[in-house]
Write a protein that holds these residues in place. Structure first.
Motif, PDB file in Angstrom:
ATOM      1  N   GLU B   2       0.778  -1.149   0.187  1.00  0.00           N
ATOM      2  CA  GLU B   2       0.010   0.027   0.050  1.00  0.00           C
ATOM      3  C   GLU B   2       0.960   1.401   0.048  1.00  0.00           C
ATOM      4  O   GLU B   2       1.832   1.311   0.705  1.00  0.00           O
ATOM      5  N   GLU B   3       0.485   2.320  -0.727  1.00  0.00           N
ATOM      6  CA  GLU B   3       1.125   3.486  -0.807  1.00  0.00           C
ATOM      7  C   GLU B   3       0.886   4.213   0.623  1.00  0.00           C
ATOM      8  O   GLU B   3      -0.376   4.447   1.012  1.00  0.00           O
ATOM      9  N   TYR B   4       1.855   4.716   1.107  1.00  0.00           N
ATOM     10  CA  TYR B   4       1.685   5.647   2.215  1.00  0.00           C
ATOM     11  C   TYR B   4       1.278   6.949   2.208  1.00  0.00           C
ATOM     12  O   TYR B   4       1.936   7.626   1.195  1.00  0.00           O
ATOM     13  N   ASN B  35     -19.259  -0.875  -0.415  1.00  0.00           N
ATOM     14  CA  ASN B  35     -18.577  -0.529   0.825  1.00  0.00           C
ATOM     15  C   ASN B  35     -19.486   0.388   1.796  1.00  0.00           C
ATOM     16  O   ASN B  35     -20.062   1.261   1.577  1.00  0.00           O
ATOM     17  N   GLN B  84      -6.080   6.927   5.349  1.00  0.00           N
ATOM     18  CA  GLN B  84      -5.444   5.613   4.448  1.00  0.00           C
ATOM     19  C   GLN B  84      -6.752   4.768   4.108  1.00  0.00           C
ATOM     20  O   GLN B  84      -6.717   4.337   2.946  1.00  0.00           O
ATOM     21  N   GLU B  85      -7.544   4.391   5.140  1.00  0.00           N
ATOM     22  CA  GLU B  85      -8.480   3.351   5.097  1.00  0.00           C
ATOM     23  C   GLU B  85      -9.529   3.851   4.234  1.00  0.00           C
ATOM     24  O   GLU B  85     -10.166   3.304   3.364  1.00  0.00           O
ATOM     25  N   LYS B  88      -8.630   3.635   0.991  1.00  0.00           N
ATOM     26  CA  LYS B  88      -8.645   2.475   0.228  1.00  0.00           C
ATOM     27  C   LYS B  88     -10.122   2.104  -0.079  1.00  0.00           C
ATOM     28  O   LYS B  88     -10.428   1.361  -1.109  1.00  0.00           O
ATOM     29  N   GLU B  90     -12.441   3.872  -1.130  1.00  0.00           N
ATOM     30  CA  GLU B  90     -12.765   5.112  -2.052  1.00  0.00           C
ATOM     31  C   GLU B  90     -13.575   5.852  -1.484  1.00  0.00           C
ATOM     32  O   GLU B  90     -14.571   6.386  -2.294  1.00  0.00           O
TER      33      GLU B  90
END
Ligand code: SF4
Ligand code: SF4
Lengths: 360, 102
Positions: B2-4, B35, B84-85, B88, B90
């Motif tokens: 994963e990209e930080y 989601n 970040q979550e 992820k 979207e």
């Protein structure tokens, strides 16, 4: 899309061991034949076909079987079936009215590590339970069965069918369960399918607003008072936020379940008993793996649910998790697998479905 | 891998997703992917700061100021993991590099 896709893995079978029952429950959606004795019935599937179906289903993921009916203990070879499933490393759950349970049966269930036995009891009042279940003497037999099971250490569940008149029995049944060491209580509001239709015609079902109030009362008071797990089966969309965030809730597992009816018919859960259009073959002649992978009804369900759900279910933010609650019940009511689930539909019509849980 | 998230990145809300407030938080729901995530009150504040103008660094500093009793590093890490979550899942989109968001 194939039957081997992980999302559509066949994990569980609802196995209807018989279409006979020794009670005449007023709400039953299967409407079984009334039958007292434990005689053999030639129209019921044979063990050989069952074994073939189980072994085939294991190849595509099967790990759990729920034995139900009719009354499953009316079938003579039920204990052979339980032993066979145990030998196959399959988790076994049983739903029964409890009246035929004795010490020998309990012992055999223990030896075969049955995971859970659910016993139906609707009231602590003998007369009320017996009016509901339609046979004299069944109250004592059911309580005895429940107590033998709970006392043996088998994970036991009490299942209560809820209608207007027995709402006041909830706490008494929870108290009894907690006292007896029953593991959990499941409360199912009566559904307007099969014999349950009459409850709705006579307005004997609990009103939708009251279902929500009962749900909150159970969650906020009853569970902490009796320290027992209580599942009140109303759809996620009507549950409290706390409950949605912390508990396992009513979800339709249609993507991972298939039904085998007592005559071997392969069906969408148990609905094929009354809705024959949803039958998909028979274990005597069909390969369950093939049915699971290619049957048009299952393929349609996999494309339509939840994306083509209708009405309030199409607008609900929980539709991917809930999948429209019980699709079999929706079909039984409307003839469509995509129609909205009646409880949320009615709640919405009455302005009880929260805006924050809808899109558009 | 994963990209930080970098401090200079700017995040904006994905307008195809719905944000629905409840008692002490809100649901984020993507009708396309299905989601669904519940975020608490603090999560709601952070989500609302993602307006395409503020950088991740701006957001973490703002949140740190409000929680002086917790170490700045811990807050920064927690906020980044949270953002970040949401990226992820979207619910948030990274603004293209070079777009200053104004
Ligand atoms: S509206 Fe439909 S999808 Fe939503 S919770 Fe109710 S039954 Fe489930
Ligand atoms: S359709 Fe109803 S009976 Fe079948 S799996 Fe779903 S909830 Fe269960």
């Amino acid at each position: 899309m194939t039957g081997n896709n992980a999302e559509y893995q066949l994990n569980s079978i609802y196995l209807y061991l018989t279409d006979r029952c020794n009670l005449r429950c007023r709400h039953c959606w299967i409407e079984p034949l009334y039958y007292e004795g434990r005689e053999d019935n030639s129209s019921e599937f044979d063990l050989r076909s069952l074994k073939k179906a189980i072994e085939d289903a294991k190849e595509i993921g099967l790990n759990r079987v729920k034995l139900t009916g009719g009354e499953p203990f009316l079938r003579r070879d039920i204990l052979d079936i339980v032993a066979y499933l145990h030998a196959q490393n399959i988790t076994v759950d049983i739903e029964t009215n409890g009246t035929l349970i004795d010490k020998e049966i309990v012992e055999a269930l223990k030896v075969n590590c049955v995971n859970q036995v659910s016993v139906s009891l609707d009231s602590m009042t003998e007369e009320q339970h017996e009016i509901f279940r339609g046979v004299k003497g069944c109250y004592h037999d059911a309580v005895k069965g429940l107590s033998l099971l709970a006392g043996s250490g088998i994970n036991t569940q009490l299942i209560m069918t809820l209608y207007k008149e027995n709402v006041s029995e909830i706490e008494r049944l929870v108290e009894l369960s907690s006292r007896m060491g029953v593991g959990s209580v499941k409360i199912n509001p009566v559904m307007p399918t099969g014999r349950g239709k009459r409850f709705f015609e006579k307005e004997e079902n609990v009103e939708f607003g009251d279902l929500i109030k009962i749900d909150r009362w159970i969650e906020e008071e009853l569970m902490s008072k009796y320290k027992i797990d209580i599942h009140f089966d109303i759809p996620i969309g009507l549950k409290s936020l706390k409950c949605i965030r912390t508990r396992q809730l009513f979800e339709c597992n249609l993507f991972n379940i298939i039904g085998i009816l007592s005559d071997g018919t392969i069906s969408l859960c148990g609905i094929g008993q009354t809705e024959t259009a949803l039958n998909m073959g028979n274990i005597a002649v069909d390969d369950i793996r093939e049915v699971w992978a290619n049957n048009p009804i299952l393929r349609k369900v996999r494309t339509d649910i939840p994306r083509n759900l209708e009405g309030i279910c199409s607008r609900c933010i929980f539709k991917f998790r809930c999948r429209g609650a019980c699709r079999a019940c929706a079909y039984g009511l409307t003839g469509s697998l995509n129609s909205p689930f009646f409880v949320c539909h009615e709640a919405y019509e009455k302005g009880l479905f929260l805006e924050s849980r809808m899109i558009n | 891998m994963e990209e930080y998230l970098q401090n200079i990145e700017r995040l904006s809300q994905n307008t195809d997703c719905v944000f629905r407030e409840e008692e002490d938080g809100a649901f984020l729901f993507d009708p396309e992917s299905g989601n669904l995530k519940f975020i608490n009150g603090m999560g709601v504040n952070i989500y609302q700061l993602c307006d395409g103008n503020m950088t991740v660094g701006d957001i973490t500093s703002l949140v740190s100021e409000n929680y002086k009793d917790i170490s700045g590093k811990k807050i920064e890490d927690d906020v980044k993991i949270f953002l970040q979550e949401l990226v992820k899942m979207e619910f948030l989109k990274k603004e293209e590099a070079g777009n200053d968001g104004k």
